[in-house]
Design a protein around this motif. Structure first.
Motif, mmCIF file in Angstrom:
data_model
loop_
_atom_site.group_PDB
_atom_site.id
_atom_site.type_symbol
_atom_site.label_atom_id
_atom_site.label_comp_id
_atom_site.label_asym_id
_atom_site.label_seq_id
_atom_site.Cartn_x
_atom_site.Cartn_y
_atom_site.Cartn_z
ATOM 1 N N PHE A 11 133.234 79.962 49.413
ATOM 2 C CA PHE A 11 134.162 79.130 48.150
ATOM 3 C C PHE A 11 133.659 78.528 47.406
ATOM 4 N N ARG A 12 132.218 77.905 47.190
ATOM 5 C CA ARG A 12 131.776 77.385 45.759
ATOM 6 C C ARG A 12 131.178 78.766 44.738
ATOM 7 N N VAL A 13 131.048 79.146 45.551
ATOM 8 C CA VAL A 13 130.504 81.021 45.114
ATOM 9 C C VAL A 13 131.670 81.663 44.478
ATOM 10 N N ILE A 14 132.322 81.968 45.518
ATOM 11 C CA ILE A 14 133.530 82.317 44.515
ATOM 12 C C ILE A 14 134.620 82.383 43.807
ATOM 13 N N ASN A 15 134.530 80.498 43.790
ATOM 14 C CA ASN A 15 135.228 79.589 42.858
ATOM 15 C C ASN A 15 134.634 79.973 41.275
ATOM 16 N N ALA A 16 133.470 79.779 41.919
ATOM 17 C CA ALA A 16 133.052 79.502 39.747
ATOM 18 C C ALA A 16 132.991 81.094 39.609
ATOM 19 N N LEU A 17 132.805 82.232 39.849
ATOM 20 C CA LEU A 17 132.858 83.465 39.278
ATOM 21 C C LEU A 17 135.113 83.231 39.306
ATOM 22 N N LYS A 18 135.413 82.797 39.688
ATOM 23 C CA LYS A 18 136.816 82.806 39.657
ATOM 24 C C LYS A 18 136.864 82.377 38.496
ATOM 25 N N TRP A 19 136.588 80.803 37.751
ATOM 26 C CA TRP A 19 136.487 80.478 36.567
ATOM 27 C C TRP A 19 135.240 80.725 35.349
ATOM 28 N N GLY A 20 134.113 81.946 36.195
ATOM 29 C CA GLY A 20 133.437 81.998 35.139
ATOM 30 C C GLY A 20 134.722 83.470 34.710
ATOM 31 N N THR A 21 134.951 84.276 35.276
ATOM 32 C CA THR A 21 135.853 85.177 34.893
ATOM 33 C C THR A 21 137.199 84.562 33.619
ATOM 34 N N LEU A 22 137.171 84.427 34.494
ATOM 35 C CA LEU A 22 138.617 83.134 33.577
ATOM 36 C C LEU A 22 138.147 82.740 32.163
ATOM 37 N N GLY A 23 137.293 82.471 32.199
ATOM 38 C CA GLY A 23 136.461 81.818 31.168
ATOM 39 C C GLY A 23 136.218 82.754 30.260
ATOM 40 N N ILE A 24 135.514 83.962 30.937
ATOM 41 C CA ILE A 24 134.977 85.167 29.762
ATOM 42 C C ILE A 24 136.523 85.554 29.346
ATOM 43 N N ALA A 25 137.409 86.113 30.276
ATOM 44 C CA ALA A 25 138.913 86.296 29.841
ATOM 45 C C ALA A 25 139.262 85.737 28.697
ATOM 46 N N CYS A 26 139.314 84.095 28.606
ATOM 47 C CA CYS A 26 140.056 83.819 27.514
ATOM 48 C C CYS A 26 138.860 83.695 26.471
ATOM 49 N N VAL A 27 137.784 83.893 26.161
ATOM 50 C CA VAL A 27 137.007 83.953 25.049
ATOM 51 C C VAL A 27 137.065 85.407 24.714
ATOM 52 N N LEU A 28 137.553 85.817 25.663
ATOM 53 C CA LEU A 28 138.024 87.699 24.898
ATOM 54 C C LEU A 28 139.116 87.810 24.765
#
Lengths: 228, 305
Positions: free
Chosen positions: B172-189
């Motif tokens: 879940f740590r990996v999935i969480n990182a992925l989750k927040w990572g995508t959200l972060g990239i999405a926000c920058v975009l």
């Protein structure tokens, strides 16, 4: 119609006022010249009437309304009562003469039936009834100013302000423009014209308000450009 | 109204390439944003589902426990004693976070093993005595598992405490990182997208500054002047949002629904349209806000009376 009540205007970052303590009253249906050298405050005077500027102190009343206290969304209503013309005509280059005049009615949401009726009548008034489909660049300076006048009066404003309307025109053409302004005045519109064209002022023999360094130094009922 | 629509259309056409690029940016960023919303919902779904099944297993000593080096608290060659077993049970019963306790004897463990791995050759050589007694514990709050584990692991007779968290948490740590990572990239975009909208509207307003000036001096209302720009921005924003919603619907229909109808995966928790549709609404709302807001900001200069 227009009242300046102890009006002072100081532009930001300037120490000397553009207008200071100006008291002027112009009645409905009057024709008045605003004279003075460049920088004496003529344009500031006109721009206070249309609320392009706000007085720092004192009141400017137009048709009984204190324009300095108008809310942001009331200003358009004020401007519909005041037609404006300028030295540089300010026409839209891509639109024909007819479209330029019609534009002023379209943007305030007048119905197209009214536009079809008013625009030709106004073009007729300014003597351009045959040039409705020309573009501004195809017209002479005097004709362009006539289009601008047509645009300013097509909505039947109470007041017409003119900021050096003959400044870019030769003397003969200027006379034609003055005759046109006189005709508009005789239809009941209050006309206020800023100029430093002495010949015109001397010929017209109208009220003259002279500004110098932001103060009214002369206000004569039927004056000449220079001190009589 | 006709004038407004005409101005909007001419603004869009004049900046055709800009309009297209704005739509694409909004599309990609909103789709990524939507996908990360869906991922978040899916992770919650999985987490709830898996954490609900988690139980803690305390394996008790048998005679082999200490010998093979995984002794825990066992004494070599000895099974857990009855006293020890009862002590463990009473510790568990006293813990407020323990919901149910299930005790499995060696015999039961053996039978379960045979049932599960019956065909496996290892099963043949295994005897009942080699099996371990087990306490299986279900917790009231599966997130709060550390306390029980700590208590159990120091008790006499406990060979080993196993719980699925040790396996699931890194996952879940990996999935969480992925989750927040995508959200972060999405926000920058998304930031880039809204800046792009701001730019295109700024250009539009600049090319129309003469008209705007004349509209202002002839007394056109602020709304009238602003509307074409708002519509122009909304056009790009809404089209980008709708395309992004299409991507999300595609993800739900072709990926999630396909996976969840697959026999071996069906038992996991999967998000459904009930989660995806609200996420699509959020994407649409974000698209609208991110096009309207920059427009209001950049046109302010031109509308000041």
């Amino acid at each position: 119609m227009i009242t300046f009540d102890n009006v002072t205007k100081i532009y930001p970052n300037q120490t000397t006022p553009a207008l200071s303590g100006v008291d002027v009253h112009i009645d409905k249906g009057e024709f008045a010249f605003l004279v003075g050298v460049s920088g004496s405050g003529k344009s500031t005077f006109l721009r206070l009437i249309t609320r392009e500027l706000r007085a720092d102190s004192g009141r400017v009343l137009v048709d009984g309304q204190d324009v300095g206290r108008l809310g942001q969304f009331r200003v358009p209503r004020l401007r519909r009562k005041v037609g404006m013309i300028f030295q540089d005509f300010r026409l839209l280059p891509g639109k024909t003469v007819y479209e330029n005049v019609a534009f002023a009615l379209q943007v305030i949401g007048r119905p197209s039936a009214e536009i079809r009726e008013r625009v030709p009548a106004t073009l007729d008034l300014v003597g351009l009834s045959t040039k409705g489909d020309r573009l501004p660049e195809e017209l002479s300076g005097g004709e362009q100013q006539r289009v601008a006048i047509a645009r300013a009066v097509v909505n039947d404003p109470l007041v017409l302000t003119a900021d050096e309307p003959t400044g870019n025109l030769d003397p003969a053409t200027s006379v034609g423009i003055m005759k046109l302004l006189d005709r508009i005045h005789r239809r009941g519109t209050t006309v206020l014209m800023a100029t430093h064209d002495a010949t015109i002022v001397d010929q017209m023999r109208r009220r003259v308000i002279e500004l110098d360094a932001g103060s009214v130094v002369r206000d004569q009922a039927t004056g000449a450009y220079g001190t009589a | 109204m006709r004038h407004t629509l005409r101005e909007t259309w001419s603004g869009l056409r004049r900046n055709m390439s800009m309009t297209v690029s704005v739509i694409i940016t909004m599309w990609v960023s909103l789709a990524l944003f939507g996908a990360s919303l869906m991922t978040i919902a899916e992770v919650d779904e999985l987490k709830g589902d898996w954490y609900d099944r988690i139980e803690i297993s305390a394996f008790l000593c048998n005679q082999d426990s200490a010998a093979n080096g995984l002794g825990g608290n066992c004494v070599e060659g000895e099974n857990v004693t009855g006293e020890q077993r009862e002590a463990i049970r009473s510790v568990l019963e006293a813990d407020p976070n323990v919901e149910t306790i299930y005790y499995q004897t060696k015999q039961e463990a053996y039978e379960e093993f045979q049932a599960t791995y019956g065909d496996n050759p290892v099963g043949d050589s295994l005897t009942v005595e080699q099996m371990q007694e087990v306490f299986r514990v279900k917790l009231k709050d599966p997130q709060d598992y550390q306390g029980v584990i700590t208590k159990l692991s120091v008790l006499e007779g406990v060979q080993n405490v196993q719980d699925l968290h040790t396996i699931l948490d890194p996952f879940f740590r990996v999935i969480n990182a992925l989750k927040w990572g995508t959200l972060g990239i999405a926000c920058v975009l998304l930031l880039a997208g809204s800046l792009q909208i701001a730019n295109s509207i700024r250009i539009s307003a600049f090319t129309r500054r003469r008209e705007i000036g004349i509209m202002r001096l002839t007394g056109a209302s602020t709304t009238y002047i602003l509307l074409p720009f708002l519509l122009e921005a909304l056009f790009s924003g809404v089209i980008g949002s709708l395309l992004a919603c299409g991507v999300m619907a595609g993800l739900q229909y072709f990926v999630v629904d396909t996976l969840s109808s697959h026999q071996t995966l069906a038992s996991f928790g999967w998000i459904g349209w009930g989660q995806t549709c609200p996420a699509m609404l959020v994407v649409l709302a974000v698209g609208v806000v991110l096009s309207v807001l920059p427009t209001l900001v950049v046109t302010r200069k031109y509308l000041r009376v």
